[in-house]
Design an enzyme around this catalytic site. Structure first.
Site, PDB file in Angstrom:
ATOM      1  N   ARG A 228      38.390  36.255  34.810  1.00 22.72           N
ATOM      2  CA  ARG A 228      39.613  36.461  34.035  1.00 22.72           C
ATOM      3  C   ARG A 228      40.266  35.108  33.773  1.00 22.72           C
ATOM      4  NH1 ARG A 228      37.989  40.538  32.364  1.00 22.72           N
ATOM      5  NH2 ARG A 228      38.852  42.635  32.576  1.00 22.72           N
ATOM      6  N   HIS A 276      34.937  36.692  25.120  1.00 28.53           N
ATOM      7  CA  HIS A 276      34.963  37.856  26.036  1.00 28.53           C
ATOM      8  C   HIS A 276      33.781  38.792  25.748  1.00 28.53           C
ATOM      9  CE1 HIS A 276      37.802  40.398  28.733  1.00 28.53           C
ATOM     10  NE2 HIS A 276      36.538  40.719  28.937  1.00 28.53           N
TER      11      HIS A 276
HETATM   12  P1  NAP Z   1      34.756  43.910  42.280  1.00 28.05           P
HETATM   13  O1  NAP Z   1      33.511  44.674  42.603  1.00 28.05           O
HETATM   14  O2  NAP Z   1      36.081  44.526  42.513  1.00 28.05           O
HETATM   15  O3  NAP Z   1      34.643  42.534  43.078  1.00 28.05           O
HETATM   16  C1  NAP Z   1      35.684  41.614  43.156  1.00 28.05           C
HETATM   17  C2  NAP Z   1      35.273  40.515  44.127  1.00 28.05           C
HETATM   18  O4  NAP Z   1      36.329  39.561  44.198  1.00 28.05           O
HETATM   19  C3  NAP Z   1      35.069  41.045  45.547  1.00 28.05           C
HETATM   20  O5  NAP Z   1      33.993  40.381  46.168  1.00 28.05           O
HETATM   21  C4  NAP Z   1      36.385  40.678  46.236  1.00 28.05           C
HETATM   22  O6  NAP Z   1      36.289  40.482  47.631  1.00 28.05           O
HETATM   23  C5  NAP Z   1      36.699  39.367  45.557  1.00 28.05           C
HETATM   24  N1  NAP Z   1      38.123  39.061  45.673  1.00 28.05           N
HETATM   25  C6  NAP Z   1      39.170  39.746  45.148  1.00 28.05           C
HETATM   26  N2  NAP Z   1      40.329  39.157  45.491  1.00 28.05           N
HETATM   27  C7  NAP Z   1      40.008  38.091  46.238  1.00 28.05           C
HETATM   28  C8  NAP Z   1      40.763  37.088  46.901  1.00 28.05           C
HETATM   29  N3  NAP Z   1      42.099  37.070  46.850  1.00 28.05           N
HETATM   30  N4  NAP Z   1      40.099  36.137  47.590  1.00 28.05           N
HETATM   31  C9  NAP Z   1      38.745  36.155  47.659  1.00 28.05           C
HETATM   32  N5  NAP Z   1      37.959  37.076  47.060  1.00 28.05           N
HETATM   33  C10 NAP Z   1      38.600  38.032  46.350  1.00 28.05           C
HETATM   34  O7  NAP Z   1      34.743  43.464  40.757  1.00 28.05           O
HETATM   35  P2  NAP Z   1      33.486  43.282  39.790  1.00 28.05           P
HETATM   36  O8  NAP Z   1      33.049  44.597  39.278  1.00 28.05           O
HETATM   37  O9  NAP Z   1      32.496  42.409  40.467  1.00 28.05           O
HETATM   38  O10 NAP Z   1      34.176  42.513  38.570  1.00 28.05           O
HETATM   39  C11 NAP Z   1      34.783  41.254  38.787  1.00 28.05           C
HETATM   40  C12 NAP Z   1      35.633  40.874  37.582  1.00 28.05           C
HETATM   41  O11 NAP Z   1      34.804  40.532  36.489  1.00 28.05           O
HETATM   42  C13 NAP Z   1      36.496  42.010  37.021  1.00 28.05           C
HETATM   43  O12 NAP Z   1      37.673  42.190  37.782  1.00 28.05           O
HETATM   44  C14 NAP Z   1      36.782  41.521  35.634  1.00 28.05           C
HETATM   45  O13 NAP Z   1      37.950  40.732  35.675  1.00 28.05           O
HETATM   46  C15 NAP Z   1      35.585  40.618  35.315  1.00 28.05           C
HETATM   47  N6  NAP Z   1      34.757  41.160  34.217  1.00 28.05           N
HETATM   48  C16 NAP Z   1      34.598  40.408  33.084  1.00 28.05           C
HETATM   49  C17 NAP Z   1      33.805  40.869  32.057  1.00 28.05           C
HETATM   50  C18 NAP Z   1      33.568  40.033  30.835  1.00 28.05           C
HETATM   51  O14 NAP Z   1      32.975  40.506  29.858  1.00 28.05           O
HETATM   52  N7  NAP Z   1      33.980  38.774  30.832  1.00 28.05           N
HETATM   53  C19 NAP Z   1      33.166  42.112  32.158  1.00 28.05           C
HETATM   54  C20 NAP Z   1      33.354  42.845  33.318  1.00 28.05           C
HETATM   55  C21 NAP Z   1      34.144  42.369  34.351  1.00 28.05           C
HETATM   56  P3  NAP Z   1      35.904  41.709  48.601  1.00 28.05           P
HETATM   57  O15 NAP Z   1      34.443  41.982  48.313  1.00 28.05           O
HETATM   58  O16 NAP Z   1      36.092  41.175  49.942  1.00 28.05           O
HETATM   59  O17 NAP Z   1      36.794  42.851  48.231  1.00 28.05           O
END
Ligand code: NAP
Length: 313
Positions: A228, A276
């Protein structure tokens, strides 16, 4: 018969219509799928949601048992005060594969120095420029080891890269050095030749990459941010790029989208902007996740990918 509201943008309905109906039938759920304004809000059992769709006030949906987000990111809905129903985010095989391909492609681009290679038109045969490092000599750091970060880390590790990941809670992932906490972040950043950010947008991750943390990276490191836009302090990144502390940045997400034409990122010689497009939810696979969650809810089973409202993701 349960009633499911498709509350994404109207233009996405043709893509989702058949896959949703098929996935619900496959899951054994008898459902009527309706579009906004076609049914009374208090008759809706489930809301298939997108932040770009027409539903922003959940108050009239008094019967809704869950809100099923079609996006992985939930920052635009998680703080909605009218939302009292459970909220699920999207974890979708199509989304995950798309992100793996985007991240792997850009990591390989940096690793192989493809920009310089593609720019060579001067007739100089640079055969003696030294032996390039193999993937195993290249340190890649993944911030975020969730559904997407872990998949990307494992893919890169499979190609031989030396991968370190950082997350909020401790993790064990085969082939990945997993770190957490403030000390873990410093350790991870200090050896990140290529840094990939796949963290969600929360108050805790805002400006995580700032002047202090960017200074911890090895000089000339590359950054790939498909997470993000809020994760990066833009002024600090531009200063670090100008100073050579950061060698190049590939940015897919921004604080303001579309990125305004006058934004300095567009014209910066060491920034690649992508609009994006790193990963999209795919109707066929996303519909299966939605249907499975409705089936679970109706069967009294735990929902998949439930968002922790207090944590913000
Ligand atoms: P997710 O499964 O919720 O994973 C988030 C990861 O971030 C987890 O490992 C979490 O730790 C870690 N995290 C969150 N807050 C943290 C903090 N304060 N300190 C350290 N680690 C932290 O999310 P996801 O499905 O992988 O997706 C990740 C992000 O990708 C989405 O939220 C979105 O913003 C982005 N995204 C972008 C696109 C694009 O087209 N550019 C598409 C899809 C998603 P824990 O494992 O310990 O909870």
């Amino acid at each position: 018969m349960i009633r499911v509201l498709f509350a994404d943008r109207a233009e996405n309905w043709p893509r989702y219509k058949a896959p949703l109906a098929h996935a619900l039938a496959q899951a054994g759920v008898r459902a009527e799928i309706v579009l906004p304004d076609a049914a009374a809000p208090d008759s809706i059992d489930y809301i298939v949601y997108s932040p770009m769709g027409p539903v922003q006030d959940f108050t009239p949906f008094t019967r809704a048992k869950a809100v099923l987000n079609l996006w992985a990111g939930v920052e635009r809905v998680v703080g909605n005060k009218t939302l009292t129903q459970p909220l699920c985010r999207m974890v979708d095989d199509g989304l995950e594969r798309g992100m793996v391909e985007y991240v792997t492609g850009h990591v390989l681009r940096y690793h192989l120095g493809l920009d310089a290679t593609l720019a060579q038109q001067d007739g100089i045969w640079r055969h003696d420029d030294g032996v390039p490092p193999l993937a195993r000599n290249r340190r890649v750091v993944m911030l975020g080891l969730g559904a997407l970060g872990a998949a990307c880390a494992q893919s890169l590790s499979g190609l031989g890269f030396d991968v370190t990941g950082w997350s909020r809670s401790p993790k064990q992932i085969t082939g990945i050095t997993c770190l957490d906490g403030a000390a873990g972040l410093r350790q991870a950043l200090s050896h990140a030749e290529i840094l990939v950010s796949l963290l969600p947008d929360t108050p805790e991750t805002s400006n995580l990459l700032n002047a202090q943390t960017l200074a911890l990276l090895p000089k000339g490191a590359a950054i790939i941010n498909p997470g993000r836009g809020t994760l990066i302090d833009d002024a600090a990144l531009l200063a670090a790029l100008d100073a050579g502390q950061i060698g190049h940045a590939t940015l897919d997400v921004f604080r303001v989208e579309p990125l305004p034409p006058a934004h300095p990122y567009w014209a910066h010689p060491r920034v690649t902007v992508t609009p994006h497009i790193a990963a999209e939810s795919r109707a066929e696979t996303a519909a299966q996740v939605v249907a499975e969650n409705i089936r679970r809810s109706e069967a009294g089973e735990a929902l998949l990918y439930l968002v922790d409202r207090a944590r913000g993701y």
